[in-house]
Design a protein around this motif. Structure first.
Motif, PDB file in Angstrom:
ATOM      1  N   ARG A 202       0.835  -1.205   0.000  1.00  0.00           N
ATOM      2  CA  ARG A 202       0.000   0.000   0.000  1.00  0.00           C
ATOM      3  C   ARG A 202       0.870   1.256   0.000  1.00  0.00           C
ATOM      4  O   ARG A 202       2.088   1.194   0.139  1.00  0.00           O
ATOM      5  CB  ARG A 202      -0.904  -0.002   1.233  1.00  0.00           C
ATOM      6  CG  ARG A 202      -1.899  -1.152   1.264  1.00  0.00           C
ATOM      7  CD  ARG A 202      -2.920  -0.959   2.383  1.00  0.00           C
ATOM      8  NE  ARG A 202      -3.949  -1.993   2.358  1.00  0.00           N
ATOM      9  CZ  ARG A 202      -4.131  -2.894   3.302  1.00  0.00           C
ATOM     10  NH1 ARG A 202      -3.331  -2.921   4.356  1.00  0.00           N
ATOM     11  NH2 ARG A 202      -5.104  -3.787   3.220  1.00  0.00           N
ATOM     12  N   TYR A 203       0.204   2.400  -0.100  1.00  0.00           N
ATOM     13  CA  TYR A 203       0.887   3.691  -0.262  1.00  0.00           C
ATOM     14  C   TYR A 203       1.799   4.034   0.906  1.00  0.00           C
ATOM     15  O   TYR A 203       2.789   4.739   0.744  1.00  0.00           O
ATOM     16  CB  TYR A 203      -0.148   4.807  -0.447  1.00  0.00           C
ATOM     17  CG  TYR A 203      -0.954   5.109   0.799  1.00  0.00           C
ATOM     18  CD1 TYR A 203      -0.618   6.160   1.643  1.00  0.00           C
ATOM     19  CD2 TYR A 203      -2.075   4.334   1.136  1.00  0.00           C
ATOM     20  CE1 TYR A 203      -1.357   6.431   2.788  1.00  0.00           C
ATOM     21  CE2 TYR A 203      -2.811   4.597   2.272  1.00  0.00           C
ATOM     22  CZ  TYR A 203      -2.455   5.646   3.090  1.00  0.00           C
ATOM     23  OH  TYR A 203      -3.183   5.914   4.222  1.00  0.00           O
ATOM     24  N   TYR A 204       1.506   3.533   2.100  1.00  0.00           N
ATOM     25  CA  TYR A 204       2.277   3.931   3.277  1.00  0.00           C
ATOM     26  C   TYR A 204       3.402   2.955   3.618  1.00  0.00           C
ATOM     27  O   TYR A 204       4.085   3.123   4.629  1.00  0.00           O
ATOM     28  CB  TYR A 204       1.361   4.084   4.492  1.00  0.00           C
ATOM     29  CG  TYR A 204       0.545   2.865   4.855  1.00  0.00           C
ATOM     30  CD1 TYR A 204       1.087   1.845   5.618  1.00  0.00           C
ATOM     31  CD2 TYR A 204      -0.781   2.741   4.448  1.00  0.00           C
ATOM     32  CE1 TYR A 204       0.352   0.720   5.957  1.00  0.00           C
ATOM     33  CE2 TYR A 204      -1.532   1.622   4.774  1.00  0.00           C
ATOM     34  CZ  TYR A 204      -0.966   0.617   5.524  1.00  0.00           C
ATOM     35  OH  TYR A 204      -1.705  -0.492   5.853  1.00  0.00           O
ATOM     36  N   ARG A 230       3.037  -2.785  -6.393  1.00  0.00           N
ATOM     37  CA  ARG A 230       3.817  -3.864  -7.028  1.00  0.00           C
ATOM     38  C   ARG A 230       4.376  -3.421  -8.379  1.00  0.00           C
ATOM     39  O   ARG A 230       5.508  -3.770  -8.737  1.00  0.00           O
ATOM     40  CB  ARG A 230       2.960  -5.115  -7.191  1.00  0.00           C
ATOM     41  CG  ARG A 230       3.711  -6.244  -7.889  1.00  0.00           C
ATOM     42  CD  ARG A 230       3.011  -7.567  -7.797  1.00  0.00           C
ATOM     43  NE  ARG A 230       3.806  -8.628  -8.402  1.00  0.00           N
ATOM     44  CZ  ARG A 230       3.626  -9.913  -8.165  1.00  0.00           C
ATOM     45  NH1 ARG A 230       2.687 -10.307  -7.316  1.00  0.00           N
ATOM     46  NH2 ARG A 230       4.385 -10.822  -8.756  1.00  0.00           N
ATOM     47  N   ALA A 231       3.608  -2.651  -9.125  1.00  0.00           N
ATOM     48  CA  ALA A 231       4.059  -2.217 -10.445  1.00  0.00           C
ATOM     49  C   ALA A 231       5.355  -1.419 -10.354  1.00  0.00           C
ATOM     50  O   ALA A 231       6.224  -1.527 -11.228  1.00  0.00           O
ATOM     51  CB  ALA A 231       2.966  -1.390 -11.125  1.00  0.00           C
ATOM     52  N   ALA A 232       5.500  -0.614  -9.307  1.00  0.00           N
ATOM     53  CA  ALA A 232       6.722   0.187  -9.145  1.00  0.00           C
ATOM     54  C   ALA A 232       7.930  -0.719  -8.937  1.00  0.00           C
ATOM     55  O   ALA A 232       9.026  -0.436  -9.445  1.00  0.00           O
ATOM     56  CB  ALA A 232       6.561   1.138  -7.963  1.00  0.00           C
ATOM     57  N   HIS A 242      13.575  -9.523  -5.373  1.00  0.00           N
ATOM     58  CA  HIS A 242      12.944 -10.789  -5.746  1.00  0.00           C
ATOM     59  C   HIS A 242      11.491 -10.774  -5.268  1.00  0.00           C
ATOM     60  O   HIS A 242      11.216 -10.864  -4.072  1.00  0.00           O
ATOM     61  CB  HIS A 242      13.700 -11.960  -5.123  1.00  0.00           C
ATOM     62  CG  HIS A 242      15.154 -11.978  -5.474  1.00  0.00           C
ATOM     63  ND1 HIS A 242      15.649 -12.660  -6.557  1.00  0.00           N
ATOM     64  CD2 HIS A 242      16.222 -11.357  -4.889  1.00  0.00           C
ATOM     65  CE1 HIS A 242      16.956 -12.477  -6.625  1.00  0.00           C
ATOM     66  NE2 HIS A 242      17.333 -11.695  -5.628  1.00  0.00           N
ATOM     67  N   MET A 243      10.549 -10.655  -6.208  1.00  0.00           N
ATOM     68  CA  MET A 243       9.128 -10.540  -5.891  1.00  0.00           C
ATOM     69  C   MET A 243       8.503 -11.927  -5.818  1.00  0.00           C
ATOM     70  O   MET A 243       8.477 -12.668  -6.801  1.00  0.00           O
ATOM     71  CB  MET A 243       8.441  -9.707  -6.979  1.00  0.00           C
ATOM     72  CG  MET A 243       7.032  -9.291  -6.637  1.00  0.00           C
ATOM     73  SD  MET A 243       6.966  -7.980  -5.419  1.00  0.00           S
ATOM     74  CE  MET A 243       5.650  -8.575  -4.369  1.00  0.00           C
ATOM     75  N   VAL A 244       8.018 -12.299  -4.642  1.00  0.00           N
ATOM     76  CA  VAL A 244       7.389 -13.598  -4.450  1.00  0.00           C
ATOM     77  C   VAL A 244       5.874 -13.506  -4.594  1.00  0.00           C
ATOM     78  O   VAL A 244       5.221 -14.428  -5.055  1.00  0.00           O
ATOM     79  CB  VAL A 244       7.759 -14.176  -3.061  1.00  0.00           C
ATOM     80  CG1 VAL A 244       6.989 -15.456  -2.788  1.00  0.00           C
ATOM     81  CG2 VAL A 244       9.261 -14.448  -2.992  1.00  0.00           C
ATOM     82  N   GLY A 245       5.294 -12.369  -4.231  1.00  0.00           N
ATOM     83  CA  GLY A 245       3.846 -12.215  -4.268  1.00  0.00           C
ATOM     84  C   GLY A 245       3.200 -12.658  -2.969  1.00  0.00           C
ATOM     85  O   GLY A 245       3.874 -12.908  -1.966  1.00  0.00           O
ATOM     86  N   ALA A 246       1.888 -12.768  -2.994  1.00  0.00           N
ATOM     87  CA  ALA A 246       1.150 -13.177  -1.793  1.00  0.00           C
ATOM     88  C   ALA A 246       1.378 -14.663  -1.529  1.00  0.00           C
ATOM     89  O   ALA A 246       1.390 -15.475  -2.462  1.00  0.00           O
ATOM     90  CB  ALA A 246      -0.333 -12.887  -1.968  1.00  0.00           C
TER      91      ALA A 246
END
Length: 366
Positions: A202-204, A230-232, A242-246
């Motif tokens: 989220r933004y914060y 996530r897009a950023a 390394h993006m794993v996701g939820a």
């Protein structure tokens, strides 16, 4: 004793931080003779009464959603019915609509509110809401903050010193046992050492500062979670991110076991506590977080359980990461202290016992 918890959402619609806290209070409160149930609104409230993980949930239809606030006409009648069966009402702030519910049908009954967070993002509407908010808070038998830090820095809580007290958030003492197959799977795919971030993007959450800290330090960071930011992360294209996701709880437990430290760069007061920090402390991992005057600096004590840095400061984040990366003895000592502090303050049983004591006190005074 029957306690009615009131909040704007609840599973299966959402399962965020506050919902998890409510679930923990109810689940662990049973050992202290507390029977908890939940009242909420839902866009799809059929059936109107459900059991979620052995918790009874009563739902009214949400007719509108304005400024993060669910509104419902049918909620007034259904709330009145549930209140008549409760010994204590437990509100979870903020949800401005519940203030109206209390004024309509909750006055004169023992009631407490857990003040999870100041209203931060809708600051423009706060001026309109403030009279109702202050009236609602003034009617509570007790106002509970989740950390002493939040009481000290909240302009709202400072106006109610006589009825405000602290009950830290607590979680299970230990997660499920580490899944060996999952551990092997992650160990093959990820770097042999890495920092871990866990949270809804989220933004914060300070994602932009985390990206820049990764760029400056060059150290590997694994990110768990999903959301608008996530897009950023993907646009940054950094090989050490390394993006794993939820993931589920089992996967999260494995990643906490594998990581060398936990990084939590939230930079705004919307991050009122940071349950993910508790999970890191439980796993005995040193933490890096930002000093934003909230519960994050109550969980993570600078120089003891980890390092706190100024908010929105990627250079400070990168420096803290580099320090822990190269000083294994310091990181290990901070991780041990984090686990000890978790055991002393942040177990779910401790939280539930404290609330049970408050419920009994206010029910007698009411």
């Amino acid at each position: 004793m029957k306690v009615l918890h009131v909040f704007k959402t609840y599973p299966p619609d959402t399962f965020g931080g506050i919902e998890r806290v409510i679930h923990g209070i109810i689940r662990f409160g049973r050992a202290f003779g507390i029977d908890g149930e939940v009242f909420t609104v839902s866009p799809s409230p059929e059936p109107a009464e459900i059991d979620f993980d052995s918790v009874r949930v009563f739902r009214a239809r949400q007719d509108a959603f304005v400024a993060s606030t669910g509104l419902s006409l049918s909620a007034f009648r259904r709330f009145r019915d549930r209140v008549s069966q409760a010994d204590v009402i437990h509100y979870h702030f903020p949800w401005p609509f519940m203030d109206l519910l209390h004024l309509a049908h909750g006055r004169g009954r023992p009631a407490i509110v857990t003040y999870h967070s100041d209203i931060v993002r809708q600051s423009g509407l706060l001026a309109l809401y403030r009279p109702l908010m202050m009236r609602f808070l003034a009617l509570q038998s007790a106002i509970v903050a989740t950390s002493p830090n939040y009481i000290e820095t909240s302009p709202v809580l400072r106006q109610f010193p006589l009825v405000t007290e602290v009950v830290p958030i607590g979680i299970d003492a230990d997660p499920d046992s580490i899944d060996a197959a999952l551990r092997t799977s992650f160990a093959v795919r990820l770097p042999p050492r890495f920092f871990l971030f866990v949270g809804v993007l989220r933004y914060y959450k300070g994602v932009s500062f985390l990206i820049e800290a990764a760029r400056q330090s060059g150290l590997p960071i694994v990110l768990v979670g999903d959301g608008e930011e996530r897009a950023a992360i993907e646009r940054a294209g950094l090989p050490n991110l390394h993006m794993v996701g939820a993931v589920g709880d089992a996967e999260k437990a494995v990643l906490l076991d594998l990581c060398c430290g936990f990084i939590f760069p939230s930079h705004l007061r919307s991050e009122a506590f940071g349950v993910a920090l508790l999970e890191a402390a439980r796993a005995g991992r040193p933490m890096i977080s930002c000093a934003i005057g909230t519960g994050t600096s109550y969980v993570n004590i600078d120089g003891e359980t980890g390092i706190t840095v100024p908010p929105a400061d990627p250079m400070a984040l990168a420096s803290a990461m580099t320090r822990l990366w190269h000083d294994g003895e310091l990181a290990a000592r901070m991780g041990r202290t984090a686990r000890e502090r978790f055991e002393a303050l942040f177990r779910a049983e401790t939280m539930a016992k404290s609330y049970a004591s408050i419920y009994r006190r206010v029910s007698k005074s009411g």
